[in-house]
Design an enzyme around this catalytic site. Structure first.
Site, PDB file in Angstrom:
ATOM      1  N   LYS A   1     -11.045  -3.685  -0.524  1.00 44.99           N
ATOM      2  CA  LYS A   1     -10.881  -4.495   0.564  1.00 44.99           C
ATOM      3  C   LYS A   1      -9.730  -4.547   1.363  1.00 44.99           C
ATOM      4  O   LYS A   1      -9.303  -5.149   2.509  1.00 44.99           O
ATOM      5  CB  LYS A   1     -11.099  -6.061   0.306  1.00 44.99           C
ATOM      6  CG  LYS A   1     -12.917  -6.010  -0.371  1.00 44.99           C
ATOM      7  CD  LYS A   1     -12.985  -7.489  -1.008  1.00 44.99           C
ATOM      8  CE  LYS A   1     -12.892  -7.471  -2.455  1.00 44.99           C
ATOM      9  NZ  LYS A   1     -12.936  -8.556  -2.977  1.00 44.99           N
ATOM     10  N   GLY A   2      -8.679  -4.113   0.647  1.00 45.17           N
ATOM     11  CA  GLY A   2      -7.323  -4.239   0.995  1.00 45.17           C
ATOM     12  C   GLY A   2      -6.869  -3.749   2.316  1.00 45.17           C
ATOM     13  O   GLY A   2      -6.105  -4.059   3.058  1.00 45.17           O
TER      14      GLY A   2
ATOM     15  N   GLU B   1      -5.812   3.778   3.860  1.00 44.15           N
ATOM     16  CA  GLU B   1      -5.835   2.833   2.911  1.00 44.15           C
ATOM     17  C   GLU B   1      -4.670   1.820   2.962  1.00 44.15           C
ATOM     18  O   GLU B   1      -3.625   2.410   3.657  1.00 44.15           O
ATOM     19  CB  GLU B   1      -5.712   3.933   1.673  1.00 44.15           C
ATOM     20  CG  GLU B   1      -5.235   3.479   0.272  1.00 44.15           C
ATOM     21  CD  GLU B   1      -6.100   2.607  -0.368  1.00 44.15           C
ATOM     22  OE1 GLU B   1      -6.495   1.260   0.044  1.00 44.15           O
ATOM     23  OE2 GLU B   1      -6.499   2.951  -1.591  1.00 44.15           O
ATOM     24  N   ASP B   2      -4.661   0.869   2.021  1.00 46.03           N
ATOM     25  CA  ASP B   2      -3.424  -0.063   2.230  1.00 46.03           C
ATOM     26  C   ASP B   2      -2.178   0.526   1.587  1.00 46.03           C
ATOM     27  O   ASP B   2      -1.112   0.553   2.178  1.00 46.03           O
ATOM     28  CB  ASP B   2      -3.926  -1.578   1.689  1.00 46.03           C
ATOM     29  CG  ASP B   2      -4.551  -1.524   0.245  1.00 46.03           C
ATOM     30  OD1 ASP B   2      -4.476  -0.316  -0.318  1.00 46.03           O
ATOM     31  OD2 ASP B   2      -4.890  -2.502  -0.163  1.00 46.03           O
TER      32      ASP B   2
ATOM     33  N   ASP C   1      -0.161   4.132  -4.690  1.00 47.56           N
ATOM     34  CA  ASP C   1       0.608   3.590  -5.890  1.00 47.56           C
ATOM     35  C   ASP C   1       0.736   4.811  -6.698  1.00 47.56           C
ATOM     36  O   ASP C   1       1.323   5.797  -6.660  1.00 47.56           O
ATOM     37  CB  ASP C   1      -0.030   2.342  -6.432  1.00 47.56           C
ATOM     38  CG  ASP C   1       0.784   1.555  -7.349  1.00 47.56           C
ATOM     39  OD1 ASP C   1       2.016   1.784  -7.354  1.00 47.56           O
ATOM     40  OD2 ASP C   1       0.400   0.887  -8.355  1.00 47.56           O
TER      41      ASP C   1
ATOM     42  N   LYS D   1       4.505   3.899  -2.396  1.00 44.46           N
ATOM     43  CA  LYS D   1       5.318   3.589  -3.700  1.00 44.46           C
ATOM     44  C   LYS D   1       5.358   4.859  -4.372  1.00 44.46           C
ATOM     45  O   LYS D   1       4.951   4.979  -5.407  1.00 44.46           O
ATOM     46  CB  LYS D   1       4.697   2.559  -4.589  1.00 44.46           C
ATOM     47  CG  LYS D   1       4.970   1.051  -4.280  1.00 44.46           C
ATOM     48  CD  LYS D   1       4.545   0.416  -5.325  1.00 44.46           C
ATOM     49  CE  LYS D   1       3.624  -1.046  -5.026  1.00 44.46           C
ATOM     50  NZ  LYS D   1       3.087  -1.556  -6.402  1.00 44.46           N
TER      51      LYS D   1
ATOM     52  N   PHE E   1       5.546  -5.096  -6.767  1.00 42.86           N
ATOM     53  CA  PHE E   1       4.179  -5.609  -6.439  1.00 42.86           C
ATOM     54  C   PHE E   1       4.003  -6.590  -5.413  1.00 42.86           C
ATOM     55  O   PHE E   1       4.903  -7.640  -5.361  1.00 42.86           O
ATOM     56  CB  PHE E   1       3.590  -6.256  -7.795  1.00 42.86           C
ATOM     57  CG  PHE E   1       2.096  -6.403  -7.579  1.00 42.86           C
ATOM     58  CD1 PHE E   1       1.196  -5.417  -7.844  1.00 42.86           C
ATOM     59  CD2 PHE E   1       1.712  -7.752  -6.906  1.00 42.86           C
ATOM     60  CE1 PHE E   1      -0.225  -5.326  -7.613  1.00 42.86           C
ATOM     61  CE2 PHE E   1       0.136  -7.932  -7.124  1.00 42.86           C
ATOM     62  CZ  PHE E   1      -0.697  -6.688  -7.436  1.00 42.86           C
TER      63      PHE E   1
ATOM     64  N   ASP F   1      -3.823  -7.861  -2.400  1.00 44.00           N
ATOM     65  CA  ASP F   1      -4.189  -9.007  -3.220  1.00 44.00           C
ATOM     66  C   ASP F   1      -3.357  -9.194  -4.642  1.00 44.00           C
ATOM     67  O   ASP F   1      -3.176  -7.827  -5.041  1.00 44.00           O
ATOM     68  CB  ASP F   1      -5.519  -9.292  -3.616  1.00 44.00           C
ATOM     69  CG  ASP F   1      -6.045  -8.231  -4.371  1.00 44.00           C
ATOM     70  OD1 ASP F   1      -5.892  -6.929  -4.163  1.00 44.00           O
ATOM     71  OD2 ASP F   1      -6.530  -8.511  -5.484  1.00 44.00           O
TER      72      ASP F   1
ATOM     73  N   ARG G   1      -4.379 -12.291   0.455  1.00 39.65           N
ATOM     74  CA  ARG G   1      -4.705 -11.229   1.248  1.00 39.65           C
ATOM     75  C   ARG G   1      -4.529 -11.696   2.724  1.00 39.65           C
ATOM     76  O   ARG G   1      -4.375 -11.008   3.562  1.00 39.65           O
ATOM     77  CB  ARG G   1      -6.278 -10.725   1.177  1.00 39.65           C
ATOM     78  CG  ARG G   1      -6.686 -10.125  -0.022  1.00 39.65           C
ATOM     79  CD  ARG G   1      -8.207  -9.398  -0.092  1.00 39.65           C
ATOM     80  NE  ARG G   1      -8.702  -9.199  -1.225  1.00 39.65           N
ATOM     81  CZ  ARG G   1      -8.390  -7.850  -1.821  1.00 39.65           C
ATOM     82  NH1 ARG G   1      -7.526  -7.001  -1.275  1.00 39.65           N
ATOM     83  NH2 ARG G   1      -9.104  -7.700  -2.987  1.00 39.65           N
TER      84      ARG G   1
HETATM   85  P1  IMP Z   1      -3.335   3.426  -7.278  1.00 38.12           P
HETATM   86  O1  IMP Z   1      -4.712   4.024  -7.608  1.00 38.12           O
HETATM   87  O2  IMP Z   1      -2.594   3.170  -8.422  1.00 38.12           O
HETATM   88  O3  IMP Z   1      -2.859   4.445  -6.193  1.00 38.12           O
HETATM   89  O4  IMP Z   1      -3.721   2.061  -6.478  1.00 38.12           O
HETATM   90  C1  IMP Z   1      -4.259   1.825  -5.335  1.00 38.12           C
HETATM   91  C2  IMP Z   1      -4.715   0.514  -5.243  1.00 38.12           C
HETATM   92  O5  IMP Z   1      -4.059  -0.439  -6.225  1.00 38.12           O
HETATM   93  C3  IMP Z   1      -4.724  -0.142  -3.795  1.00 38.12           C
HETATM   94  O6  IMP Z   1      -5.622   0.163  -3.161  1.00 38.12           O
HETATM   95  C4  IMP Z   1      -4.512  -1.504  -3.957  1.00 38.12           C
HETATM   96  O7  IMP Z   1      -5.677  -2.194  -3.987  1.00 38.12           O
HETATM   97  C5  IMP Z   1      -3.820  -1.552  -5.493  1.00 38.12           C
HETATM   98  N1  IMP Z   1      -2.392  -1.890  -5.611  1.00 38.12           N
HETATM   99  C6  IMP Z   1      -1.436  -1.136  -5.818  1.00 38.12           C
HETATM  100  N2  IMP Z   1      -0.104  -1.457  -5.832  1.00 38.12           N
HETATM  101  C7  IMP Z   1      -0.522  -2.789  -5.163  1.00 38.12           C
HETATM  102  C8  IMP Z   1       0.639  -3.743  -4.889  1.00 38.12           C
HETATM  103  O8  IMP Z   1       2.081  -3.581  -4.962  1.00 38.12           O
HETATM  104  N3  IMP Z   1      -0.157  -5.029  -4.554  1.00 38.12           N
HETATM  105  C9  IMP Z   1      -1.189  -5.217  -4.431  1.00 38.12           C
HETATM  106  N4  IMP Z   1      -2.291  -4.268  -4.629  1.00 38.12           N
HETATM  107  C10 IMP Z   1      -1.600  -3.003  -5.231  1.00 38.12           C
HETATM  108 MG    MG Z   2      -6.311  -4.817  -4.964  1.00 39.26          MG
END
Ligand code: IMP
Ligand code: MG
Length: 179
Positions: free
Chosen positions: A42-43, A98-99, A102, A130, A151, A158, A164
């Site tokens: 949803k982000g 994508e938001d 990470d 990141k 974070f 969220d 959000r």
């Molecule tokens: P990844 O799989 O670790 O790359 O994470 C991606 C997902 O984790 C994103 O779509 C977010 O929903 C969540 N996420 C990662 N870092 C953050 C953050 O700093 N704040 C909030 N949500 C995050």
């Molecule tokens: Mg999330």
């Protein structure tokens, strides 16, 4: 909510200016095509709507939903598909929106899933990156902002489904998630 934010990392104005630039770059690259923008729920909702309304191309929307986080601030690395696309993308030019990128587990999963549907092309556009946190072998084609290992919440992002609707991207006070 505002009292839980240690500081604002990206203001509303900075978000809008950078998203306008991203939309311009992507529009130039996809000129003459009708791309499908796939948002990862949803982000991405705030970024998605601001991005597409700044993109003067005929385009289609689709969405998928995945979960990786459980309820904490650290990715579990195990991705669940909660909602798949609603239309075929075979032979289409697809851009994943994508938001945040990470650890990369989510986008790697989403990318492989969409590649199996045989699009003509597939690129990734993420609002935030990141890079320090990367575990999976994945990079985005378009990045809005490269941010430090903090974070962040707001503008769709969220912590436990809250924050959000903040209009900016802020760094959450660690005591909020260390409680
Ligand atoms: P990844 O799989 O670790 O790359 O994470 C991606 C997902 O984790 C994103 O779509 C977010 O929903 C969540 N996420 C990662 N870092 C953050 C953050 O700093 N704040 C909030 N949500 C995050
Ligand atoms: Mg999330």
């Amino acid at each position: 909510m505002n009292q839980d934010i240690a500081r604002i990392l990206i203001t509303e104005e900075e978000l809008q200016n950078r998203i306008a630039e991203l939309a311009k770059t992507v529009s130039a690259d996809y000129e003459g095509t009708v791309p499908v923008f796939v948002g990862v729920l949803k982000g991405v909702v705030h970024f998605f709507t601001d991005f597409v309304t700044k993109t003067p191309l005929p385009c289609e929307y689709d969405f998928l939903a995945v979960s990786s986080y459980g309820r904490g601030t650290v990715s579990s690395g195990v991705i669940n598909m909660q909602k798949d696309l609603s239309s075929s993308i075979e032979g289409r030019h697809v851009v994943i929106l994508e938001d945040i990128l990470d650890t990369g587990h989510t986008l790697k999963f989403v990318k492989e899933h969409l590649l199996s549907k045989k699009p003509a092309s597939l690129k990734i556009c993420t609002l935030l990156d990141k890079p320090e946190r990367r575990q999976a072998d994945i990079t985005a084609d378009y990045v809005g902002f490269t941010i430090p290992n903090e974070f962040v919440v707001g503008y769709g992002l969220d912590y436990r489904e809250i924050y959000r609707n903040l209009p900016y991207i802020g760094i959450l006070k660690p005591e909020v998630y260390q409680k």
